[in-house]
Design a protein around this motif. Structure first.
Motif, mmCIF file in Angstrom:
data_model
loop_
_atom_site.group_PDB
_atom_site.id
_atom_site.type_symbol
_atom_site.label_atom_id
_atom_site.label_comp_id
_atom_site.label_asym_id
_atom_site.label_seq_id
_atom_site.Cartn_x
_atom_site.Cartn_y
_atom_site.Cartn_z
ATOM 1 N N GLY A 42 0.836 -1.186 0.000
ATOM 2 C CA GLY A 42 0.000 0.000 0.000
ATOM 3 C C GLY A 42 0.874 1.240 0.000
ATOM 4 O O GLY A 42 2.107 1.151 -0.127
ATOM 5 N N TYR A 43 0.247 2.413 0.164
ATOM 6 C CA TYR A 43 1.003 3.672 0.218
ATOM 7 C C TYR A 43 1.924 3.634 1.422
ATOM 8 O O TYR A 43 1.489 3.510 2.562
ATOM 9 C CB TYR A 43 0.055 4.864 0.315
ATOM 10 C CG TYR A 43 0.795 6.154 0.587
ATOM 11 C CD1 TYR A 43 1.580 6.738 -0.399
ATOM 12 C CD2 TYR A 43 0.732 6.758 1.826
ATOM 13 C CE1 TYR A 43 2.272 7.903 -0.148
ATOM 14 C CE2 TYR A 43 1.425 7.931 2.090
ATOM 15 C CZ TYR A 43 2.190 8.494 1.104
ATOM 16 O OH TYR A 43 2.887 9.641 1.346
ATOM 17 N N ASN A 44 3.209 3.730 1.187
ATOM 18 C CA ASN A 44 4.188 3.629 2.260
ATOM 19 C C ASN A 44 4.718 5.006 2.615
ATOM 20 O O ASN A 44 5.417 5.642 1.824
ATOM 21 C CB ASN A 44 5.324 2.691 1.837
ATOM 22 C CG ASN A 44 6.199 2.330 3.001
ATOM 23 O OD1 ASN A 44 6.880 3.181 3.551
ATOM 24 N ND2 ASN A 44 6.169 1.066 3.381
ATOM 25 N N ARG A 45 4.394 5.483 3.801
ATOM 26 C CA ARG A 45 4.805 6.806 4.269
ATOM 27 C C ARG A 45 6.318 6.911 4.461
ATOM 28 O O ARG A 45 6.862 8.001 4.482
ATOM 29 C CB ARG A 45 4.105 7.122 5.586
ATOM 30 C CG ARG A 45 2.620 7.321 5.434
ATOM 31 C CD ARG A 45 1.944 7.265 6.818
ATOM 32 N NE ARG A 45 0.522 7.500 6.733
ATOM 33 C CZ ARG A 45 -0.373 6.588 6.418
ATOM 34 N NH1 ARG A 45 0.008 5.364 6.124
ATOM 35 N NH2 ARG A 45 -1.645 6.881 6.375
ATOM 36 N N ASP A 46 6.978 5.767 4.637
ATOM 37 C CA ASP A 46 8.423 5.753 4.853
ATOM 38 C C ASP A 46 9.216 5.710 3.555
ATOM 39 O O ASP A 46 10.446 5.728 3.580
ATOM 40 C CB ASP A 46 8.828 4.532 5.695
ATOM 41 C CG ASP A 46 8.196 4.534 7.067
ATOM 42 O OD1 ASP A 46 8.089 5.636 7.658
ATOM 43 O OD2 ASP A 46 7.809 3.469 7.547
ATOM 44 N N GLY A 47 8.521 5.603 2.442
ATOM 45 C CA GLY A 47 9.205 5.543 1.156
ATOM 46 C C GLY A 47 9.883 4.206 0.901
ATOM 47 O O GLY A 47 10.758 4.098 0.049
ATOM 48 N N LYS A 48 9.492 3.169 1.632
ATOM 49 C CA LYS A 48 10.076 1.835 1.443
ATOM 50 C C LYS A 48 9.287 1.114 0.362
ATOM 51 O O LYS A 48 8.208 0.590 0.595
ATOM 52 C CB LYS A 48 10.022 1.033 2.746
ATOM 53 C CG LYS A 48 10.789 1.653 3.871
ATOM 54 C CD LYS A 48 12.268 1.508 3.638
ATOM 55 C CE LYS A 48 13.024 2.006 4.857
ATOM 56 N NZ LYS A 48 14.439 1.877 4.693
ATOM 57 N N ARG A 49 9.823 1.119 -0.824
ATOM 58 C CA ARG A 49 9.154 0.455 -1.945
ATOM 59 C C ARG A 49 9.295 -1.050 -1.827
ATOM 60 O O ARG A 49 10.274 -1.562 -1.318
ATOM 61 C CB ARG A 49 9.749 0.944 -3.252
ATOM 62 C CG ARG A 49 9.496 2.438 -3.462
ATOM 63 C CD ARG A 49 10.133 2.931 -4.701
ATOM 64 N NE ARG A 49 9.507 2.259 -5.849
ATOM 65 C CZ ARG A 49 9.838 2.484 -7.098
ATOM 66 N NH1 ARG A 49 10.778 3.348 -7.387
ATOM 67 N NH2 ARG A 49 9.239 1.851 -8.077
ATOM 68 N N TYR A 50 8.277 -1.742 -2.293
ATOM 69 C CA TYR A 50 8.260 -3.197 -2.364
ATOM 70 C C TYR A 50 8.298 -3.862 -0.985
ATOM 71 O O TYR A 50 8.793 -4.967 -0.849
ATOM 72 C CB TYR A 50 9.399 -3.717 -3.243
ATOM 73 C CG TYR A 50 9.502 -2.981 -4.551
ATOM 74 C CD1 TYR A 50 8.470 -3.039 -5.481
ATOM 75 C CD2 TYR A 50 10.595 -2.188 -4.834
ATOM 76 C CE1 TYR A 50 8.547 -2.334 -6.674
ATOM 77 C CE2 TYR A 50 10.678 -1.482 -6.024
ATOM 78 C CZ TYR A 50 9.655 -1.560 -6.935
ATOM 79 O OH TYR A 50 9.732 -0.862 -8.115
ATOM 80 N N LYS A 51 7.777 -3.177 0.013
ATOM 81 C CA LYS A 51 7.678 -3.741 1.368
ATOM 82 C C LYS A 51 6.206 -3.819 1.754
ATOM 83 O O LYS A 51 5.456 -2.861 1.567
ATOM 84 C CB LYS A 51 8.397 -2.873 2.405
ATOM 85 C CG LYS A 51 9.869 -2.710 2.175
ATOM 86 C CD LYS A 51 10.606 -3.947 2.594
ATOM 87 C CE LYS A 51 12.113 -3.703 2.470
ATOM 88 N NZ LYS A 51 12.883 -4.853 2.788
ATOM 89 N N LYS A 52 5.792 -4.947 2.298
ATOM 90 C CA LYS A 52 4.447 -5.037 2.830
ATOM 91 C C LYS A 52 4.375 -4.223 4.121
ATOM 92 O O LYS A 52 5.390 -3.978 4.768
ATOM 93 C CB LYS A 52 4.076 -6.490 3.106
ATOM 94 C CG LYS A 52 3.842 -7.288 1.840
ATOM 95 C CD LYS A 52 3.355 -8.670 2.176
ATOM 96 C CE LYS A 52 3.030 -9.443 0.917
ATOM 97 N NZ LYS A 52 2.530 -10.803 1.223
#
Length: 105
Positions: A42-52
């Motif tokens: 989903g939208y990741n506020r931490d900017g961690k792409r490809y992480k659940k």
């Protein structure tokens, strides 16, 4: 598990006075592992792409004292978490009226 949460929240809940102020915020936390029933992309506020991640909504009193926390699947948008909080305020904590003040973020 949810029944236990409700029982605990009811036992610890303060008496709600008319005009009481509550605060609600939503955040997310990403996971390194893959085996979590709520984890989703989903939208990741931490900017961690490809992480659940999981999404958490925290309801507090005006002074910041926690009243309730709810976890949602990681692909839950912030607005989707709001109606359950309003219902929780009404049913579990006895709030009669709710006024929403939100931010753009």
């Amino acid at each position: 598990m949810e029944a236990n949460q409700e029982r605990i929240e009811r036992a610890l809940a303060p008496k709600i006075d008319p005009g009481a102020v509550f605060l609600y915020d939503v955040t997310s936390s990403y996971l390194e592992g893959q085996d979590n029933e709520l984890a989703a992309y989903g939208y990741n506020r931490d900017g961690k792409r490809y992480k659940k991640q999981v999404v958490a909504g925290l309801l507090t009193e005006a002074n910041g004292e926690p009243l309730s926390i709810q976890l949602y699947p990681g692909n839950t948008s912030d607005p989707q978490t709001f109606q359950p909080v309003v219902e929780r305020l009404r049913l579990r904590f006895g709030a009669q009226e709710v006024v929403l003040v939100g931010d753009r973020g």
